[in-house]
Motif scaffolding. Structure first.
Motif, PDB file in Angstrom:
ATOM      1  N   LEU A 144       0.832  -1.196   0.000  1.00 26.64           N
ATOM      2  CA  LEU A 144       0.000   0.000   0.000  1.00 26.64           C
ATOM      3  C   LEU A 144       0.864   1.241   0.000  1.00 26.64           C
ATOM      4  O   LEU A 144       1.905   1.283   0.658  1.00 26.64           O
ATOM      5  N   LYS A 145       0.419   2.237  -0.733  1.00 24.70           N
ATOM      6  CA  LYS A 145       1.100   3.526  -0.756  1.00 24.70           C
ATOM      7  C   LYS A 145       0.917   4.182   0.613  1.00 24.70           C
ATOM      8  O   LYS A 145      -0.101   3.967   1.279  1.00 24.70           O
ATOM      9  N   CYS A 146       1.903   4.979   1.036  1.00 24.57           N
ATOM     10  CA  CYS A 146       1.828   5.585   2.359  1.00 24.57           C
ATOM     11  C   CYS A 146       2.646   6.877   2.385  1.00 24.57           C
ATOM     12  O   CYS A 146       3.689   6.969   1.729  1.00 24.57           O
ATOM     13  N   ASP A 147       2.152   7.838   3.141  1.00 22.94           N
ATOM     14  CA  ASP A 147       2.918   9.056   3.379  1.00 22.94           C
ATOM     15  C   ASP A 147       4.270   8.645   3.975  1.00 22.94           C
ATOM     16  O   ASP A 147       4.315   7.801   4.883  1.00 22.94           O
ATOM     17  N   PRO A 148       5.393   9.199   3.479  1.00 27.19           N
ATOM     18  CA  PRO A 148       6.714   8.741   3.929  1.00 27.19           C
ATOM     19  C   PRO A 148       6.933   8.789   5.446  1.00 27.19           C
ATOM     20  O   PRO A 148       7.491   7.844   6.012  1.00 27.19           O
ATOM     21  N   GLU A 149       6.503   9.850   6.110  1.00 28.89           N
ATOM     22  CA  GLU A 149       6.700   9.922   7.559  1.00 28.89           C
ATOM     23  C   GLU A 149       5.860   8.879   8.286  1.00 28.89           C
ATOM     24  O   GLU A 149       6.316   8.246   9.237  1.00 28.89           O
ATOM     25  N   ARG A 150       4.628   8.714   7.845  1.00 27.13           N
ATOM     26  CA  ARG A 150       3.766   7.709   8.457  1.00 27.13           C
ATOM     27  C   ARG A 150       4.297   6.309   8.183  1.00 27.13           C
ATOM     28  O   ARG A 150       4.200   5.429   9.037  1.00 27.13           O
ATOM     29  N   ALA A 151       4.867   6.097   7.001  1.00 24.53           N
ATOM     30  CA  ALA A 151       5.428   4.785   6.660  1.00 24.53           C
ATOM     31  C   ALA A 151       6.508   4.390   7.657  1.00 24.53           C
ATOM     32  O   ALA A 151       6.527   3.253   8.148  1.00 24.53           O
ATOM     33  N   ILE A 152       7.377   5.320   7.980  1.00 21.98           N
ATOM     34  CA  ILE A 152       8.457   5.040   8.942  1.00 21.98           C
ATOM     35  C   ILE A 152       7.876   4.719  10.313  1.00 21.98           C
ATOM     36  O   ILE A 152       8.292   3.765  10.973  1.00 21.98           O
ATOM     37  N   ALA A 153       6.900   5.525  10.752  1.00 25.51           N
ATOM     38  CA  ALA A 153       6.290   5.300  12.065  1.00 25.51           C
ATOM     39  C   ALA A 153       5.612   3.928  12.132  1.00 25.51           C
ATOM     40  O   ALA A 153       5.736   3.215  13.142  1.00 25.51           O
TER      41      ALA A 153
END
Length: 119
Positions: free
Chosen positions: A50-59
């Protein structure tokens, strides 16, 4: 969450189609022709990208270490791979919605107008 529920959930969103553009085992979901989710049908355990906002992906990767990882065969910045059987179904649907919304937000004006006019 099993792959059939995942498929049904994705297809229930406005403007979504499913295709097999890479091979007969990788199901791709697109909104208005833009990819927002993939699922390997033969993957055990079940996985999706799934695509994800980069900062949220890390979290998410930190919080769900080993269960949400950088996107397999995808941009590691913008995509996550989720091991679906190890996550709460509500989180998966939330992340599907997030991926879908990210893609819709980047649609060109003309395409977005078509999307907005759909039932």
């Amino acid at each position: 969450m099993d792959i059939e529920y995942f498929r049904t959930y994705c297809l229930g969103k406005k403007g979504v189609t499913e295709t097999f553009p890479f091979d007969e085992h990788t199901l791709v979901f697109k909104v208005m022709g833009k990819m927002f989710a993939l699922a390997g049908l033969e993957r055990v355990p079940s996985q999706c990208n799934l695509k994800c906002d980069p900062e949220r992906a890390i979290a998410l990767r930190e919080e769900y270490d080993g269960v949400i990882i950088p996107g397999y065969h995808m941009s590691k910045t913008h995509w996550n791979t989720l091991y679906m059987e190890s996550l709460p179904p509500g989180l998966i649907t939330e992340l599907v919605d997030h991926s879908y919304d990210l893609v819709v937000s980047t649609l060109p004006k003309k395409i977005k107008a078509q999307w907005e006019g759909m039932p």
